[in-house]
Each structure stands twice: as structure tokens, then as C-alpha cells.
Design a protein around this motif. Structure first.
Motif, mmCIF file in Angstrom:
data_model
loop_
_atom_site.group_PDB
_atom_site.id
_atom_site.type_symbol
_atom_site.label_atom_id
_atom_site.label_comp_id
_atom_site.label_asym_id
_atom_site.label_seq_id
_atom_site.Cartn_x
_atom_site.Cartn_y
_atom_site.Cartn_z
ATOM 1 N N ILE A 130 -20.375 -13.385 -70.561
ATOM 2 C CA ILE A 130 -20.730 -12.060 -70.063
ATOM 3 C C ILE A 130 -20.093 -11.026 -71.001
ATOM 4 O O ILE A 130 -18.958 -11.197 -71.433
ATOM 5 C CB ILE A 130 -20.193 -11.869 -68.622
ATOM 6 N N PRO A 131 -20.792 -9.935 -71.330
ATOM 7 C CA PRO A 131 -20.193 -8.938 -72.223
ATOM 8 C C PRO A 131 -18.931 -8.308 -71.624
ATOM 9 O O PRO A 131 -18.802 -8.185 -70.396
ATOM 10 C CB PRO A 131 -21.293 -7.879 -72.369
ATOM 11 N N GLU A 132 -18.008 -7.928 -72.473
ATOM 12 C CA GLU A 132 -16.867 -7.139 -72.035
ATOM 13 C C GLU A 132 -17.367 -5.751 -71.639
ATOM 14 O O GLU A 132 -18.365 -5.256 -72.176
ATOM 15 C CB GLU A 132 -15.838 -7.018 -73.159
ATOM 16 N N LEU A 133 -16.670 -5.114 -70.702
ATOM 17 C CA LEU A 133 -17.123 -3.806 -70.223
ATOM 18 C C LEU A 133 -17.178 -2.777 -71.353
ATOM 19 O O LEU A 133 -18.080 -1.915 -71.367
ATOM 20 C CB LEU A 133 -16.203 -3.318 -69.098
ATOM 21 N N GLU A 134 -16.257 -2.887 -72.306
ATOM 22 C CA GLU A 134 -16.239 -1.914 -73.407
ATOM 23 C C GLU A 134 -17.391 -2.123 -74.394
ATOM 24 O O GLU A 134 -17.631 -1.272 -75.264
ATOM 25 C CB GLU A 134 -14.899 -1.961 -74.147
#
Length: 358
Positions: A130-134
């Protein structure tokens, strides 16, 4: 009757207690002399079932009054189109986070409606995480941000959601009811029922009321306002599927609610991931550790030949649905709410024995 060890990704196993209760009322529902599926959707007997399902879902998920709960048809796939048709204005851009095949398909349909933007993606690395929030980069004219909370094919799951200034939309088809979350963080949630909510045929949409706008140019059946104004009874709904959904919600409440269900799901997934992690590379997990799904455990064996043997021998002793999705192959154990802990323990035992054998 011997129940199968059902690890299908969807339609998936239903709680046995739900099937038993439905069986009792199969021919004569509530003394009507008719099966539930024979009742008019305008009858008081069905109206009670319908409204109880909505009330139970509101209670379990703590859905505030400023959200509508809708029962639609067409699966999550129809929502791929309905969302941009209802929410994407001509001067805006629909933003999507790509984490697997279903978010890819959602984006594909949105492109047919208007402007789109990929706010983040892990496609280039095989959807292992899953992508990092940043990593999320919204367009300036974003109408909404869409994500898929759990990815059945690749076995990844969001464990922290982004906070955005634009409406946040989630396809929760494969992990709704599996763990607590803050409903207010989202503006629209949709879910095909066939994994955790009930049988195939009904789709739940939970939408903030302020997002429902009059859309005179939209076909009637593609307009959220149609269903909100008519309590999802504008046309004949999938009455049997909604009845079974209602029984599943009863089962959740009787089994301690969403917190207790979540604890059992963590226990089940931990058993499988511990088996994979401690196999010295005999079993190889697909998802990065911090992105692992508690619903779909995806893995491979050291060779394609071993994977084939594993699936063949598992099938011979009653395990169903362990094949990975046809697009990626390998193995997958879908361990939704209704999969008993004992079935997961049986699978882990088989995996141990198979490893010792080969």
C-alpha cells in the motif's frame, strides 16, 4: 453433512448459523405461507426485514444520521461508473490510488466519464504494498479521492487511511465489517455483499447525504437520489440477498460485534502468516509485511511444480478456493469473517505436513 474448508475469495462462505436460520424459514417466512423470495417488496413483512437490515448496519458501524444507507444492485463494478457520474463535475478531476486490479478497473470506468488523475500507485512494483501517505499527490481540482481498502488478488490492505480535504471514497467490498474504522473519515463507502456481508446480488452504499444531488440528466437507475428518496425500494430490490444480509448482521451482533470479529480475524491471519514466515522460504508471501491483508493471505511456493502439488493435494482432502486469482496464479486463502478459526488451523496443519513431505 461435512462442511467444506471454504477459502473462496467470493462468493465466500456464510456463517453456518445464518444458513440454518434461513433454512428454518425457507418455505414459510413469518407465518405468511410463502418463502421470503416470494413476498412482495411492498409488503409489511418484507419492509420489516429491509428496515432492520439498514438499522443493524447503522448500529454495527456507528453510521451517523447524515449518511444514507442504500441497497443497490450491479455489484461494486457498477459503482465504478455511478461514482463519477454522480460526483464528478466537468471542471473537476477524479483522483484514484492504484493498489490492485479493482482500483485499476474503477479508474478505467471513471475515464469514460471525465478527467482523472492517479494520486498514487504501486503498480510498477507488482502491487506488493500500500502506498505511504506521503506518496499521495492530489490534483488541484480534485473532486474526490478513491481507494480500495483491501485487495483480494494481491493480499494487501490499508491499515491507515489518508486524511483529505476532498471527499474520500472507499471500495470496501472485501473487508467491510472485518474491523473497526471511523465512518466519518469517509464520504462514500461501497461494498459488494458476497465476501463479508452476505450472498452476491446486493451492494451496500453508505454515502454522506450532502453528496446526493439532483442529476436530471442521469438515467434514473444510475442516480443515487433515486434510491435515497425511495429507501432503496424504487424498483424491486434483491429481497432474498437483503434478508440474508440482515441475518449476517444479526450474527455479527450475537458474536460480540465488530471488535470481537476483528480480534478473531487477526488471530486467523496471524496463524497463516506465522506459518509462511517460519517456513524458511518454503512458502513465500506476496505482500510486504506492513501491508498484509487480514482477509486474503496470498503466497507462492518455491516452484510452480510445488504450488501445483500443493493445490492438488489440498483439494483432495476438502480444501476449496486456495488457487490464486487467474491473473497472478499462486495460492490464496480468503479468511473472511465467516471462516471458522478451526478451518484456518486445519489449513496450517496441512501446510506444515506438506512442507515436511516435500
Amino acid at each position: 453433512m461435512k462442511r467444506a474448508f471454504n477459502f473462496n475469495a467470493g462468493p465466500a462462505t456464510l456463517p453456518f448459523a445464518v444458513l440454518e436460520k434461513a433454512k428454518e424459514a425457507w418455505l414459510d417466512f413469518n407465518g405468511t405461507g410463502m418463502a421470503l423470495m416470494e413476498l412482495s417488496h411492498r409488503s409489511k413483512d418484507y419492509e420489516i426485514v429491509h428496515n432492520k437490515a439498514i438499522a443493524s448496519l447503522r448500529n454495527i458501524l456507528s453510521i451517523p444520521d447524515d449518511y444514507e444507507v442504500l441497497f443497490l444492485q450491479g455489484g461494486a463494478s457498477l459503482q465504478f461508473s455511478m461514482i463519477p457520474m454522480n460526483l464528478l463535475k466537468p471542471d473537476q478531476t477524479a483522483n484514484y490510488i492504484l493498489t490492485g486490479s479493482w482500483s485499476d478497473k474503477a479508474l478505467k470506468e471513471a475515464k469514460k466519464v471525465g478527467s482523472t488523475h492517479v494520486a498514487a500507485s504501486t503498480k510498477e512494483t507488482g502491487y506488493h504494498r500500500i502506498p505511504e501517505l506521503e506518496e499521495i499527490n492530489l490534483s488541484e481540482d480534485a473532486a474526490y479521492l478513491h481507494l480500495t481498502s483491501n485487495n483480494t488478488i494481491f493480499g494487501t490492505q490499508w491499515h491507515q487511511y489518508p486524511n483529505t480535504q476532498v471527499p474520500l471514497i472507499a471500495d470496501m467490498s472485501s473487508d467491510i465489517l472485518s474491523r473497526p474504522f471511523q465512518i466519518e473519515q469517509f464520504d462514500l463507502i461501497y461494498a459488494g455483499a458476497q465476501k463479508n456481508l452476505g450472498p452476491s446480488g446486493v451492494t451496500v452504499v453508505i454515502i454522506r447525504k450532502e453528496l446526493i444531488q439532483s442529476q436530471p440528466a442521469l438515467p434514473t437507475m444510475l442516480n443515487y437520489e433515486t434510491f435515497a428518496k425511495n429507501n432503496s425500494l424504487y424498483n424491486t430490490p434483491p429481497t432474498l440477498a437483503i434478508y440474508l444480509l440482515s441475518l449476517v448482521l444479526e450474527w455479527v451482533e450475537e458474536n460480540g460485534g465488530i471488535e470481537a470479529i476483528s480480534k478473531r480475524n487477526e488471530e486467523k491471519s496471524s496463524l497463516l502468516y506465522n506459518m509462511i514466515d517460519n517456513s524458511n522460504g518454503f512458502y513465500i508471501g506476496h505482500a510486504d509485511e506492513k501491508s498484509r491483508s487480514h482477509m486474503n493471505v496470498t503466497f507462492n511456493l518455491k516452484s510452480e511444480e510445488l504450488s501445483t502439488k500443493f493445490l492438488e493435494e489440498a483439494k483432495q482432502i476438502g480444501f476449496v478456493g486456495l488457487n490464486g486469482h487467474r491473473s497472478v496464479g499462486g495460492c490464496r486463502a480468503s479468511i473472511y469473517n465467516a471462516v471458522p478459526l478451526e478451518h484456518v488451523e486445519a489449513l496450517v496443519s496441512f501446510m506444515k505436513n506438506f512442507k515436511e513431505k516435500y
